[in-house]
Write a protein that holds these residues in place. Structure first.
Motif, PDB file in Angstrom:
ATOM      1  N   ASP A   1       0.829  -1.202   0.000  1.00 24.58           N
ATOM      2  CA  ASP A   1       0.000   0.000   0.000  1.00 24.58           C
ATOM      3  C   ASP A   1       0.863   1.252   0.000  1.00 24.58           C
ATOM      4  N   ALA A   2       1.933   1.237   0.787  1.00 26.92           N
ATOM      5  CA  ALA A   2       2.822   2.386   0.854  1.00 26.92           C
ATOM      6  C   ALA A   2       3.616   2.545  -0.439  1.00 26.92           C
ATOM      7  N   LEU A   3       3.946   1.434  -1.075  1.00 26.92           N
ATOM      8  CA  LEU A   3       4.733   1.492  -2.299  1.00 26.92           C
ATOM      9  C   LEU A   3       3.891   1.888  -3.509  1.00 26.92           C
ATOM     10  N   MET A   4       2.690   1.368  -3.598  1.00 25.91           N
ATOM     11  CA  MET A   4       1.873   1.548  -4.787  1.00 25.91           C
ATOM     12  C   MET A   4       0.729   2.547  -4.598  1.00 25.91           C
ATOM     13  N   GLY A   5       0.607   3.130  -3.457  1.00 31.38           N
ATOM     14  CA  GLY A   5      -0.527   3.998  -3.158  1.00 31.38           C
ATOM     15  C   GLY A   5      -1.315   3.351  -2.031  1.00 31.38           C
ATOM     16  N   TYR A   6      -2.447   3.890  -1.712  1.00 34.43           N
ATOM     17  CA  TYR A   6      -3.241   3.321  -0.638  1.00 34.43           C
ATOM     18  C   TYR A   6      -4.719   3.563  -0.913  1.00 34.43           C
ATOM     19  N   THR A   7      -5.549   2.674  -0.393  1.00 34.31           N
ATOM     20  CA  THR A   7      -6.995   2.793  -0.553  1.00 34.31           C
ATOM     21  C   THR A   7      -7.614   3.082   0.802  1.00 34.31           C
ATOM     22  N   HIS A   8      -8.518   4.042   0.843  1.00 33.91           N
ATOM     23  CA  HIS A   8      -9.256   4.337   2.057  1.00 33.91           C
ATOM     24  C   HIS A   8     -10.716   4.556   1.670  1.00 33.91           C
ATOM     25  N   TYR A   9     -11.561   4.715   2.654  1.00 31.44           N
ATOM     26  CA  TYR A   9     -12.994   4.860   2.437  1.00 31.44           C
ATOM     27  C   TYR A   9     -13.447   6.252   2.843  1.00 31.44           C
ATOM     28  N   GLU A  10     -14.357   6.811   2.059  1.00 32.91           N
ATOM     29  CA  GLU A  10     -14.950   8.114   2.363  1.00 32.91           C
ATOM     30  C   GLU A  10     -16.440   8.057   2.068  1.00 32.91           C
ATOM     31  N   ILE A  11     -17.211   8.839   2.815  1.00 34.58           N
ATOM     32  CA  ILE A  11     -18.646   8.960   2.568  1.00 34.58           C
ATOM     33  C   ILE A  11     -18.871  10.253   1.798  1.00 34.58           C
ATOM     34  N   ARG A  12     -19.465  10.141   0.616  1.00 32.85           N
ATOM     35  CA  ARG A  12     -19.830  11.298  -0.207  1.00 32.85           C
ATOM     36  C   ARG A  12     -21.222  11.050  -0.749  1.00 32.85           C
ATOM     37  N   ASP A  13     -22.052  12.047  -0.742  1.00 34.52           N
ATOM     38  CA  ASP A  13     -23.406  11.937  -1.296  1.00 34.52           C
ATOM     39  C   ASP A  13     -24.187  10.780  -0.676  1.00 34.52           C
ATOM     40  N   GLY A  14     -23.887  10.457   0.576  1.00 37.45           N
ATOM     41  CA  GLY A  14     -24.580   9.370   1.248  1.00 37.45           C
ATOM     42  C   GLY A  14     -24.120   7.975   0.834  1.00 37.45           C
ATOM     43  N   LEU A  15     -23.072   7.879   0.035  1.00 36.52           N
ATOM     44  CA  LEU A  15     -22.532   6.593  -0.408  1.00 36.52           C
ATOM     45  C   LEU A  15     -21.105   6.426   0.093  1.00 36.52           C
ATOM     46  N   GLU A  16     -20.707   5.173   0.294  1.00 37.56           N
ATOM     47  CA  GLU A  16     -19.332   4.896   0.690  1.00 37.56           C
ATOM     48  C   GLU A  16     -18.493   4.721  -0.575  1.00 37.56           C
ATOM     49  N   TYR A  17     -17.451   5.516  -0.694  1.00 44.76           N
ATOM     50  CA  TYR A  17     -16.542   5.438  -1.836  1.00 44.76           C
ATOM     51  C   TYR A  17     -15.219   4.841  -1.399  1.00 44.76           C
ATOM     52  N   LYS A  18     -14.661   4.020  -2.262  1.00 46.31           N
ATOM     53  CA  LYS A  18     -13.279   3.594  -2.107  1.00 46.31           C
ATOM     54  C   LYS A  18     -12.457   4.611  -2.877  1.00 46.31           C
ATOM     55  N   VAL A  19     -11.432   5.132  -2.243  1.00 47.59           N
ATOM     56  CA  VAL A  19     -10.588   6.135  -2.871  1.00 47.59           C
ATOM     57  C   VAL A  19      -9.158   5.617  -2.819  1.00 47.59           C
ATOM     58  N   HIS A  20      -8.551   5.474  -3.992  1.00 43.49           N
ATOM     59  CA  HIS A  20      -7.186   4.947  -4.075  1.00 43.49           C
ATOM     60  C   HIS A  20      -6.267   6.052  -4.566  1.00 43.49           C
ATOM     61  N   HIS A  21      -5.198   6.309  -3.813  1.00 43.02           N
ATOM     62  CA  HIS A  21      -4.218   7.316  -4.211  1.00 43.02           C
ATOM     63  C   HIS A  21      -3.241   6.682  -5.193  1.00 43.02           C
ATOM     64  N   ILE A  22      -3.058   7.324  -6.331  1.00 41.89           N
ATOM     65  CA  ILE A  22      -2.106   6.889  -7.348  1.00 41.89           C
ATOM     66  C   ILE A  22      -0.926   7.847  -7.313  1.00 41.89           C
ATOM     67  N   LYS A  23       0.258   7.305  -7.152  1.00 44.33           N
ATOM     68  CA  LYS A  23       1.445   8.165  -7.063  1.00 44.33           C
ATOM     69  C   LYS A  23       1.841   8.766  -8.403  1.00 44.33           C
ATOM     70  N   ALA A  24       1.607   8.037  -9.491  1.00 45.41           N
ATOM     71  CA  ALA A  24       1.956   8.542 -10.812  1.00 45.41           C
ATOM     72  C   ALA A  24       1.033   7.913 -11.855  1.00 45.41           C
ATOM     73  N   ALA A  25       0.309   8.758 -12.574  1.00 42.69           N
ATOM     74  CA  ALA A  25      -0.604   8.263 -13.606  1.00 42.69           C
ATOM     75  C   ALA A  25       0.173   7.530 -14.694  1.00 42.69           C
ATOM     76  N   ALA A  26      -0.388   6.433 -15.168  1.00 37.08           N
ATOM     77  CA  ALA A  26       0.240   5.665 -16.239  1.00 37.08           C
ATOM     78  C   ALA A  26      -0.080   6.263 -17.611  1.00 37.08           C
ATOM     79  N   LYS A  27      -1.221   6.939 -17.715  1.00 33.46           N
ATOM     80  CA  LYS A  27      -1.616   7.567 -18.972  1.00 33.46           C
ATOM     81  C   LYS A  27      -2.410   8.826 -18.642  1.00 33.46           C
ATOM     82  N   GLU A  28      -2.897   9.498 -19.663  1.00 36.21           N
ATOM     83  CA  GLU A  28      -3.654  10.725 -19.449  1.00 36.21           C
ATOM     84  C   GLU A  28      -5.115  10.408 -19.132  1.00 36.21           C
ATOM     85  N   TYR A  29      -5.689  11.142 -18.165  1.00 30.76           N
ATOM     86  CA  TYR A  29      -7.090  11.009 -17.793  1.00 30.76           C
ATOM     87  C   TYR A  29      -7.713  12.397 -17.773  1.00 30.76           C
ATOM     88  N   ILE A  30      -9.034  12.456 -17.834  1.00 33.65           N
ATOM     89  CA  ILE A  30      -9.768  13.718 -17.694  1.00 33.65           C
ATOM     90  C   ILE A  30     -10.455  13.702 -16.333  1.00 33.65           C
TER      91      ILE A  30
END
Length: 96
Positions: free
Chosen positions: A17-46
């Motif tokens: 998790d420390a090497l590749m990023g980490y996943t945690h949980y957050e509540i947004r809009d009344g839903l539980e989201y999994k949020v994963h931190h990416i240290k470096a994008a592999a390609k372009e995203y919008i």
């Protein structure tokens, strides 16, 4: 006294998790989201928050919910890549 040999030391597994990023949980809009931190994008995203580009090599967040009307898999497939600041600023506003 002699120092212990490196192979005699206690084994500690790598924290992927420390090497590749980490996943945690957050509540947004009344839903539980999994949020994963990416240290470096592999390609372009919008980013759905600002419409701007997340460039290769840029740190960002990937967020998804498994509380999807069509099931867990649909929620996972609807994951989105966000600028970290856009995800944090999103708060409880709107849906994506």
């Amino acid at each position: 006294m002699r120092r212990s040999k490196k192979y005699d030391r206690e084994f500690h597994p790598l924290n992927t998790d420390a090497l590749m990023g980490y996943t945690h949980y957050e509540i947004r809009d009344g839903l539980e989201y999994k949020v994963h931190h990416i240290k470096a994008a592999a390609k372009e995203y919008i980013c759905p928050g600002c419409g701007g580009r997340i460039m290769p090599g840029e740190a960002h967040e990937v967020a998804w919910t498994e509380e999807h009307l069509m099931g867990v898999r649909a929620g996972q497939e609807a994951r989105r890549h966000w600028h970290t600041s856009c995800w944090k600023a999103r708060g409880g506003r709107g849906r994506w």
